[in-house]
Motif scaffolding. Structure first.
Motif, PDB file in Angstrom:
ATOM      1  N   ALA A  47     -38.325  10.910 -42.111  1.00 55.72           N
ATOM      2  CA  ALA A  47     -37.251  10.330 -41.485  1.00 55.72           C
ATOM      3  C   ALA A  47     -37.093  10.917 -40.364  1.00 55.72           C
ATOM      4  N   SER A  48     -37.140  12.303 -40.095  1.00 53.16           N
ATOM      5  CA  SER A  48     -36.740  12.856 -38.566  1.00 53.16           C
ATOM      6  C   SER A  48     -37.245  14.304 -38.576  1.00 53.16           C
ATOM      7  N   THR A  49     -37.435  14.812 -37.401  1.00 62.12           N
ATOM      8  CA  THR A  49     -37.660  16.205 -37.061  1.00 62.12           C
ATOM      9  C   THR A  49     -36.730  16.980 -36.102  1.00 62.12           C
ATOM     10  N   ASP A  50     -36.619  18.074 -36.366  1.00 56.69           N
ATOM     11  CA  ASP A  50     -35.831  18.914 -35.397  1.00 56.69           C
ATOM     12  C   ASP A  50     -36.495  20.221 -34.913  1.00 56.69           C
ATOM     13  N   PRO A  51     -37.000  20.356 -33.558  1.00 60.88           N
ATOM     14  CA  PRO A  51     -36.730  19.165 -32.404  1.00 60.88           C
ATOM     15  C   PRO A  51     -37.523  17.834 -32.788  1.00 60.88           C
ATOM     16  N   ALA A  52     -37.231  16.951 -32.203  1.00 63.77           N
ATOM     17  CA  ALA A  52     -37.663  15.641 -32.249  1.00 63.77           C
ATOM     18  C   ALA A  52     -39.078  15.622 -31.744  1.00 63.77           C
ATOM     19  N   ASP A  53     -39.846  14.777 -32.200  1.00 69.91           N
ATOM     20  CA  ASP A  53     -41.167  14.489 -31.714  1.00 69.91           C
ATOM     21  C   ASP A  53     -41.320  14.085 -30.490  1.00 69.91           C
ATOM     22  N   GLY A  54     -42.001  14.939 -29.461  1.00 70.24           N
ATOM     23  CA  GLY A  54     -42.217  14.633 -28.103  1.00 70.24           C
ATOM     24  C   GLY A  54     -40.971  15.141 -27.034  1.00 70.24           C
ATOM     25  N   SER A  55     -39.997  15.730 -27.970  1.00 68.70           N
ATOM     26  CA  SER A  55     -38.761  16.200 -27.087  1.00 68.70           C
ATOM     27  C   SER A  55     -39.256  17.270 -26.241  1.00 68.70           C
ATOM     28  N   THR A  56     -38.142  17.552 -25.217  1.00 70.62           N
ATOM     29  CA  THR A  56     -38.082  18.786 -24.480  1.00 70.62           C
ATOM     30  C   THR A  56     -37.001  19.516 -24.743  1.00 70.62           C
ATOM     31  N   VAL A  57     -37.019  20.791 -25.154  1.00 68.76           N
ATOM     32  CA  VAL A  57     -35.810  21.505 -25.313  1.00 68.76           C
ATOM     33  C   VAL A  57     -35.778  22.942 -24.374  1.00 68.76           C
ATOM     34  N   SER A 131     -48.197  15.584 -38.206  1.00 68.42           N
ATOM     35  CA  SER A 131     -47.964  16.386 -37.038  1.00 68.42           C
ATOM     36  C   SER A 131     -47.080  15.910 -35.540  1.00 68.42           C
ATOM     37  N   PHE A 132     -46.560  16.850 -35.165  1.00 69.47           N
ATOM     38  CA  PHE A 132     -45.854  16.475 -33.848  1.00 69.47           C
ATOM     39  C   PHE A 132     -45.729  17.429 -32.962  1.00 69.47           C
ATOM     40  N   THR A 133     -45.258  17.220 -31.408  1.00 76.03           N
ATOM     41  CA  THR A 133     -45.308  18.253 -30.694  1.00 76.03           C
ATOM     42  C   THR A 133     -43.785  18.080 -30.063  1.00 76.03           C
ATOM     43  N   PHE A 134     -43.492  19.179 -29.322  1.00 74.17           N
ATOM     44  CA  PHE A 134     -42.336  19.324 -28.598  1.00 74.17           C
ATOM     45  C   PHE A 134     -42.562  20.500 -27.639  1.00 74.17           C
ATOM     46  N   THR A 135     -41.684  20.442 -26.251  1.00 70.96           N
ATOM     47  CA  THR A 135     -41.843  21.234 -25.422  1.00 70.96           C
ATOM     48  C   THR A 135     -40.708  22.174 -24.929  1.00 70.96           C
ATOM     49  N   ALA A 136     -40.893  23.413 -24.958  1.00 72.55           N
ATOM     50  CA  ALA A 136     -39.705  24.427 -24.622  1.00 72.55           C
ATOM     51  C   ALA A 136     -39.923  24.632 -23.191  1.00 72.55           C
ATOM     52  N   THR A 137     -38.861  24.387 -22.335  1.00 74.11           N
ATOM     53  CA  THR A 137     -39.083  24.809 -20.862  1.00 74.11           C
ATOM     54  C   THR A 137     -38.773  26.286 -20.424  1.00 74.11           C
ATOM     55  N   GLY A 138     -38.112  27.097 -21.485  1.00 78.04           N
ATOM     56  CA  GLY A 138     -37.967  28.432 -21.174  1.00 78.04           C
ATOM     57  C   GLY A 138     -38.427  29.281 -22.434  1.00 78.04           C
ATOM     58  N   ALA A 139     -38.355  30.551 -22.346  1.00 81.41           N
ATOM     59  CA  ALA A 139     -38.751  31.177 -23.468  1.00 81.41           C
ATOM     60  C   ALA A 139     -37.704  31.831 -24.165  1.00 81.41           C
ATOM     61  N   ALA A 140     -38.078  32.366 -25.313  1.00 79.07           N
ATOM     62  CA  ALA A 140     -37.074  32.763 -26.320  1.00 79.07           C
ATOM     63  C   ALA A 140     -37.583  34.282 -26.640  1.00 79.07           C
ATOM     64  N   GLY A 141     -36.805  35.093 -26.457  1.00 73.16           N
ATOM     65  CA  GLY A 141     -37.241  36.540 -26.854  1.00 73.16           C
ATOM     66  C   GLY A 141     -36.290  37.034 -27.930  1.00 73.16           C
TER      67      GLY A 141
END
Length: 169
Positions: A47-57, A131-141
């Motif tokens: 039904a859904s994913t978090d993060p959403a498919d193709g989203s940028t976080v 499968s799905f993808t998402f993009t992170a603009t910053g790093a998480a440590g």
């Protein structure tokens, strides 16, 4: 002398079956076949994913969550998350909570595109995958913290998506 009646003479002939009765029998058989095929192929659906498919976080989350139309079965269910550098960033077992299935990610998550590959055992016992993808603009440590991390290690409510059962080994 009268002739004995044979069993064959008491059997209904083809002509005695009313056309309406014949069509009703055919309709019931066809309906049973169609209904059976539909029921057998009714797998759960994503039904859904978090993060959403193709989203940028802003940063990759501490966990990914998939929500299905029905609760998944634990046996055979898995989520694998691949980071931008090709390394596996998912860790531990999947967490099932109703129709949601989550997977925790490692503390250090670089910026870039993540690929989430999943295989879930559907309510009817059949595997479904995608499968799905998402993009992170910053790093998480690793989150800086002082002192004792508490009974659940570094898995605090705000990092792991809420309350859940943690098994200590």
């Amino acid at each position: 002398m009268p002739r004995p009646a044979s069993a064959a003479s008491h059997a209904p002939s083809r002509r005695s079956l009313a056309p309406g009765r014949f069509l009703a029998v055919v309709a019931v058989v066809v309906l049973g076949l169609v209904t059976g095929a539909t029921t057998a192929s009714a797998h759960d659906t994503l039904a859904s994913t978090d993060p959403a498919d193709g989203s940028t976080v802003a940063v990759a989350p501490a966990a990914v969550t998939l929500v299905f139309n029905e609760p998944a079965q634990a046996l055979g269910s898995q989520i694998r998350v691949i980071g931008p550098d090709g390394s596996v960033v998912s860790t531990g077992d999947v967490v099932l909570n109703g129709a949601s299935v989550s997977e925790h990610l490692v503390d250090s998550r670089p910026a870039g595109t993540y690929t989430v590959a999943w295989r879930i055992t559907s309510t009817d016992g059949h595997p479904i995958s995608g499968s799905f993808t998402f993009t992170a603009t910053g790093a998480a440590g690793p989150a800086p913290h002082g002192g004792d991390p508490g009974p659940h290690g570094d898995c605090r409510r705000e990092r792991c998506g809420g309350p859940h059962h943690v098994v200590h080994r």
